[in-house]
Design an enzyme around this catalytic site. Structure first.
Site, short mmCIF file in Angstrom:
data_model
loop_
_atom_site.label_atom_id
_atom_site.label_comp_id
_atom_site.label_asym_id
_atom_site.label_seq_id
_atom_site.Cartn_x
_atom_site.Cartn_y
_atom_site.Cartn_z
N GLY A 128 0.87 -1.17 0.00
CA GLY A 128 0.00 0.00 0.00
C GLY A 128 0.91 1.22 0.00
O GLY A 128 1.50 1.55 1.02
N ASP A 142 2.24 -1.96 -4.49
CA ASP A 142 0.87 -1.46 -4.65
C ASP A 142 0.29 -2.07 -5.93
O ASP A 142 1.05 -2.48 -6.82
CB ASP A 142 0.87 0.08 -4.76
CG ASP A 142 -0.45 0.71 -4.36
OD1 ASP A 142 -0.52 1.33 -3.29
OD2 ASP A 142 -1.44 0.56 -5.12
N HIS A 182 -8.89 0.56 18.19
CA HIS A 182 -8.46 1.75 17.44
C HIS A 182 -9.69 2.21 16.67
O HIS A 182 -9.84 1.99 15.48
CB HIS A 182 -7.30 1.41 16.49
CG HIS A 182 -6.85 2.59 15.69
ND1 HIS A 182 -6.30 3.72 16.26
CD2 HIS A 182 -6.88 2.84 14.35
CE1 HIS A 182 -6.01 4.60 15.32
NE2 HIS A 182 -6.37 4.10 14.15
N1 LIG Z 1 -4.12 1.94 11.93
C1 LIG Z 1 -3.96 3.24 11.87
O1 LIG Z 1 -3.58 3.86 12.86
C2 LIG Z 1 -4.20 3.97 10.59
C3 LIG Z 1 -4.81 3.34 9.54
N2 LIG Z 1 -5.01 3.99 8.36
C4 LIG Z 1 -5.62 3.23 7.28
O2 LIG Z 1 -4.62 2.90 6.32
C5 LIG Z 1 -5.24 2.67 5.05
C6 LIG Z 1 -4.50 3.44 3.96
O3 LIG Z 1 -4.66 4.82 4.16
P1 LIG Z 1 -4.04 5.87 3.09
O4 LIG Z 1 -2.61 5.57 2.84
O5 LIG Z 1 -4.45 7.21 3.55
O6 LIG Z 1 -4.88 5.47 1.81
P2 LIG Z 1 -4.49 5.72 0.26
O7 LIG Z 1 -5.77 5.64 -0.49
O8 LIG Z 1 -3.66 6.95 0.13
O9 LIG Z 1 -3.58 4.46 -0.09
C7 LIG Z 1 -4.05 3.17 -0.10
C8 LIG Z 1 -3.30 2.40 -1.18
O10 LIG Z 1 -3.66 1.03 -1.11
C9 LIG Z 1 -3.55 0.54 -2.42
N3 LIG Z 1 -4.22 -0.75 -2.57
C10 LIG Z 1 -5.55 -1.01 -2.63
N4 LIG Z 1 -5.75 -2.34 -2.80
C11 LIG Z 1 -4.53 -2.92 -2.80
C12 LIG Z 1 -4.07 -4.27 -2.92
N5 LIG Z 1 -4.93 -5.29 -3.04
N6 LIG Z 1 -2.74 -4.49 -2.88
C13 LIG Z 1 -1.86 -3.48 -2.76
N7 LIG Z 1 -2.24 -2.18 -2.65
C14 LIG Z 1 -3.55 -1.92 -2.67
C15 LIG Z 1 -4.17 1.64 -3.27
O11 LIG Z 1 -3.80 1.52 -4.64
C16 LIG Z 1 -3.60 2.88 -2.60
O12 LIG Z 1 -2.42 3.32 -3.23
C17 LIG Z 1 -6.71 3.07 5.25
O13 LIG Z 1 -7.48 1.92 5.50
C18 LIG Z 1 -6.67 3.95 6.48
O14 LIG Z 1 -7.90 4.01 7.14
C19 LIG Z 1 -4.61 5.28 8.17
C20 LIG Z 1 -4.00 5.96 9.20
C21 LIG Z 1 -3.77 5.37 10.48
O1 LIG Z 2 -8.90 7.94 11.52
C1 LIG Z 2 -8.65 7.30 10.47
O2 LIG Z 2 -9.51 6.92 9.67
C2 LIG Z 2 -7.23 6.96 10.22
C3 LIG Z 2 -6.70 6.45 11.49
O3 LIG Z 2 -6.97 5.33 11.89
C4 LIG Z 2 -6.06 7.41 12.38
O4 LIG Z 2 -5.48 8.39 11.91
O5 LIG Z 2 -6.12 7.19 13.59
#
Ligand SMILES: NC(=O)C1=CN([C@@H]2O[C@H](COP(=O)(O)OP(=O)(O)OC[C@H]3O[C@@H](n4cnc5c(N)ncnc54)[C@H](O)[C@@H]3O)[C@@H](O)[C@H]2O)C=CC1
Ligand SMILES: O=C([O-])CC(=O)C(=O)O
Length: 304
Positions: A6, A31, A173
């Site tokens: 990703g 990705d 979370h």
């Molecule tokens: N656990 C945490 O604390 C956090 C979790 N997140 C989560 O992380 C995830 C990504 O967030 P962002 O980077 O902002 O999203 P983004 O949309 O910028 O990037 C996601 C990427 O995943 C890729 N992708 C989709 N399906 C795929 C697959 N099967 N194989 C490989 N790549 C694939 C997409 O092409 C895209 O480039 C979201 O679910 C978000 O909610 C975000 C921030 C904190």
């Molecule tokens: O809030 C969201 O959707 C992304 C995330 O998990 C965070 O930044 O804590």
């Protein structure tokens, strides 16, 4: 090699921080979007070149390239839009995480997996089940980010250096996050010495809600999650044995089994080396149990 699956906003930032911290000589961004991981890798390498840092970042669409990885971060999938909860992403991201983890199992079956995709706790459960890895090798990033926000609120409220502030956030979370003022401090001195209960309650509420606020303002959270990922990876690759809240599989700890939820754990080169069981009071226990119920209900509704 560290692989980040990703290469979007958070994955790209995690690669950037990991490279700046020199966590490995090689970092791979994967990705499905053609060109994206390659472009991201080029951009980061150009920055590293000026900094004189000999870490090679590579971008690829070929999952086979992750062979030999010791740590794999899974941050593929959709993020929430303003007005959504993380749990609203359950269906859409479950199938993505399943297929990604199948590939990790195929190409990097002795790695550790750090799930990040939301909703984090159910995605960590899917990762654990689909990989079949020992539970010590699957631990999700959520609490590390939440505690960095709690620390910032404590810093703003007390004026004390961020460096002297320790904070802990466990549970889901998500909506049932459990920031723990009782287990947080300024240089070991209880927070209640510095702030009245009403203020502490306000900081707890703010910690739970602030990600939604950032998403409303700038569309996504990026730098704090990217950094939190690199902090967990650092504890693994440098065997730092830091105590970090991670979403890990419980097998009787905290009175719960067959669920993945945020709890403090010692993180080192073997992954989760020990889960630390806190003596929660009734109020804290209620929120924690509610978090477990919420995650259990979510995972009961998805096919694994
Ligand atoms: N656990 C945490 O604390 C956090 C979790 N997140 C989560 O992380 C995830 C990504 O967030 P962002 O980077 O902002 O999203 P983004 O949309 O910028 O990037 C996601 C990427 O995943 C890729 N992708 C989709 N399906 C795929 C697959 N099967 N194989 C490989 N790549 C694939 C997409 O092409 C895209 O480039 C979201 O679910 C978000 O909610 C975000 C921030 C904190
Ligand atoms: O809030 C969201 O959707 C992304 C995330 O998990 C965070 O930044 O804590």
């Amino acid at each position: 090699m560290i692989t980040i699956i990703g290469s979007g906003k958070v994955g790209g930032d995690a690669a950037l921080f990991s490279a700046l911290k020199r966590l490995d000589d090689q970092i791979l961004l994967l990705d499905v979007a053609e060109g994206l991981p390659q472009g991201e890798a080029m951009d980061i390498n150009h920055m590293l070149s000026e900094q004189g840092i000999d870490v090679e970042v590579k971008g690829s669409n070929d999952f086979a390239d992750m062979k030999g990885s010791n740590v794999v971060v899974v941050v593929a999938g959709s993020g929430r839009k303003p007005g959504m909860t993380r749990m609203d992403l359950l269906k859409i991201n479950a199938s993505i995480v399943k297929s990604v983890v199948e590939n990790v199992k195929k190409y990097a079956d002795d790695s550790m997996i750090i799930p990040v995709t939301n909703p984090l706790d159910p995605m960590a459960y899917i990762t654990y089940k689909v990989s079949g890895f020992d539970r010590s090798r699957v631990f999700g990033m959520g609490g590390m980010l939440d505690l960095s926000r709690f620390r910032q609120f404590i810093h703003e409220a007390t004026g004390h250096s961020r460096d002297s502030i320790r904070a802990l956030v466990i549970g889901e979370h998500g909506e049932n996050m459990l920031p723990l003022p009782r287990f947080s401090s300024v240089s070991g001195i209880p927070l209640s010495t510095f702030l009245p209960k009403e203020k502490l309650d306000e900081l707890v509420t703010n910690t739970k809600q602030v990600a939604a606020k950032v998403i409303e303002l700038k569309g996504a959270t990026v730098h704090a999650p990217g950094n939190a990922i690199s902090a967990i990876v650092e504890s693994v690759v440098r065997d730092r044995k830091q105590v970090i809240p991670v979403a890990t599989y419980l097998d009787g700890e905290y009175g719960h089994s067959d669920v993945t939820i945020g709890v403090p754990a010692i993180i080192g080169k073997k992954g989760v080396e020990k889960i630390i069981e806190l003596d929660l009071n009734d109020e804290e226990r209620q929120v924690f149990d509610k978090a477990v119920a919420s995650v259990k209900s979510a995972i009961s509704g998805i096919e694994i």
